[in-house]
Design a protein around this motif. Structure first.
Motif, mmCIF file in Angstrom:
data_model
loop_
_atom_site.group_PDB
_atom_site.id
_atom_site.type_symbol
_atom_site.label_atom_id
_atom_site.label_comp_id
_atom_site.label_asym_id
_atom_site.label_seq_id
_atom_site.Cartn_x
_atom_site.Cartn_y
_atom_site.Cartn_z
ATOM 1 N N SER A 27 7.798 13.133 -23.164
ATOM 2 C CA SER A 27 9.231 13.430 -23.184
ATOM 3 C C SER A 27 9.486 14.858 -22.721
ATOM 4 O O SER A 27 10.431 15.118 -21.968
ATOM 5 N N TYR A 28 8.646 15.781 -23.169
ATOM 6 C CA TYR A 28 8.805 17.172 -22.765
ATOM 7 C C TYR A 28 8.565 17.339 -21.260
ATOM 8 O O TYR A 28 9.307 18.059 -20.581
ATOM 9 N N ARG A 29 7.541 16.667 -20.748
ATOM 10 C CA ARG A 29 7.288 16.720 -19.300
ATOM 11 C C ARG A 29 8.476 16.188 -18.510
ATOM 12 O O ARG A 29 8.865 16.758 -17.489
ATOM 13 N N ALA A 30 9.057 15.076 -18.980
ATOM 14 C CA ALA A 30 10.229 14.512 -18.311
ATOM 15 C C ALA A 30 11.401 15.491 -18.372
ATOM 16 O O ALA A 30 12.145 15.646 -17.398
ATOM 17 N N TYR A 31 11.546 16.164 -19.511
ATOM 18 C CA TYR A 31 12.608 17.168 -19.646
ATOM 19 C C TYR A 31 12.404 18.301 -18.645
ATOM 20 O O TYR A 31 13.344 18.716 -17.966
ATOM 21 N N ARG A 32 11.179 18.805 -18.538
ATOM 22 C CA ARG A 32 10.905 19.904 -17.606
ATOM 23 C C ARG A 32 11.125 19.486 -16.150
ATOM 24 O O ARG A 32 11.554 20.289 -15.329
ATOM 25 N N ARG A 33 10.816 18.227 -15.858
ATOM 26 C CA ARG A 33 10.960 17.729 -14.489
ATOM 27 C C ARG A 33 12.430 17.524 -14.123
ATOM 28 O O ARG A 33 12.826 17.759 -12.981
ATOM 29 N N THR A 34 13.240 17.089 -15.084
ATOM 30 C CA THR A 34 14.630 16.715 -14.778
ATOM 31 C C THR A 34 15.669 17.690 -15.306
ATOM 32 O O THR A 34 16.823 17.625 -14.892
ATOM 33 N N ASP A 35 15.281 18.572 -16.226
ATOM 34 C CA ASP A 35 16.212 19.472 -16.911
ATOM 35 C C ASP A 35 17.301 18.728 -17.680
ATOM 36 O O ASP A 35 18.374 19.271 -17.929
ATOM 37 N N ALA A 36 17.041 17.484 -18.059
ATOM 38 C CA ALA A 36 17.991 16.700 -18.852
ATOM 39 C C ALA A 36 17.837 17.097 -20.317
ATOM 40 O O ALA A 36 16.798 16.858 -20.927
ATOM 41 N N ARG A 37 18.880 17.723 -20.863
ATOM 42 C CA ARG A 37 18.818 18.204 -22.251
ATOM 43 C C ARG A 37 18.507 17.086 -23.234
ATOM 44 O O ARG A 37 17.834 17.305 -24.233
ATOM 45 N N ALA A 38 18.983 15.884 -22.944
ATOM 46 C CA ALA A 38 18.729 14.756 -23.844
ATOM 47 C C ALA A 38 17.231 14.503 -23.996
ATOM 48 O O ALA A 38 16.749 14.210 -25.092
ATOM 49 N N LEU A 39 16.492 14.644 -22.915
ATOM 50 C CA LEU A 39 15.039 14.462 -22.988
ATOM 51 C C LEU A 39 14.377 15.588 -23.779
ATOM 52 O O LEU A 39 13.377 15.366 -24.475
ATOM 53 N N GLY A 40 14.931 16.773 -23.709
ATOM 54 C CA GLY A 40 14.424 17.876 -24.517
ATOM 55 C C GLY A 40 14.607 17.598 -25.999
ATOM 56 O O GLY A 40 13.702 17.829 -26.811
ATOM 57 N N TYR A 41 15.793 17.090 -26.356
ATOM 58 C CA TYR A 41 16.034 16.729 -27.755
ATOM 59 C C TYR A 41 15.161 15.554 -28.182
ATOM 60 O O TYR A 41 14.702 15.502 -29.325
ATOM 61 N N LEU A 42 14.937 14.621 -27.290
ATOM 62 C CA LEU A 42 14.063 13.495 -27.594
ATOM 63 C C LEU A 42 12.649 13.997 -27.912
ATOM 64 O O LEU A 42 12.046 13.587 -28.908
ATOM 65 N N ALA A 43 12.138 14.895 -27.090
ATOM 66 C CA ALA A 43 10.808 15.469 -27.324
ATOM 67 C C ALA A 43 10.776 16.214 -28.646
ATOM 68 O O ALA A 43 9.816 16.084 -29.424
ATOM 69 N N LEU A 44 11.814 16.974 -28.933
ATOM 70 C CA LEU A 44 11.879 17.723 -30.182
ATOM 71 C C LEU A 44 11.898 16.774 -31.384
ATOM 72 O O LEU A 44 11.182 16.996 -32.372
ATOM 73 N N GLY A 45 12.697 15.721 -31.303
ATOM 74 C CA GLY A 45 12.783 14.765 -32.403
ATOM 75 C C GLY A 45 11.449 14.108 -32.709
ATOM 76 O O GLY A 45 11.021 14.046 -33.869
ATOM 77 N N PHE A 46 10.770 13.638 -31.684
ATOM 78 C CA PHE A 46 9.453 13.030 -31.899
ATOM 79 C C PHE A 46 8.444 14.063 -32.378
ATOM 80 O O PHE A 46 7.554 13.758 -33.177
#
Length: 93
Positions: A27-46
């Motif tokens: 999830s964090y890798r996807a966040y870094r690749r896309t800059d989608a804040r939702a993916l950052g929160y998803l990574a944080l939640g997990f």
């Protein structure tokens, strides 16, 4: 309690840690690749949920001074917080 229960709990905690860590990392890798804040929160939640499981396992297996009930409360609180963050990630843009 069966004599196999402690080994089973350790094995299940190890699987939870591995899968939770993998989901958080991906999830964090996807966040870094896309800059989608939702993916950052998803990574944080997990990550928070995985941390709760890890801490509960440590408190259960090693003499830390915490009672089992305290470990259960900490794990439950971090799980609830993690799921709240995941829920927020699903509604954020």
């Amino acid at each position: 309690m069966s004599s196999h229960t402690p080994a089973l709990v350790v094995a299940l905690k190890a699987i939870t840690l591995a899968l939770g860590g993998l989901i958080s990392y991906l999830s964090y890798r996807a966040y870094r690749r896309t800059d989608a804040r939702a993916l950052g929160y998803l990574a944080l939640g997990f990550g928070v949920i995985t941390l709760g499981s890890l801490l509960a396992g440590v408190f259960d297996q090693f003499p830390t001074g915490f009672e089992r009930n305290t470990a259960l409360v900490i794990e439950s609180a971090l799980t609830a917080i993690g799921f709240a963050i995941i829920t927020y990630s699903l509604y954020s843009e």
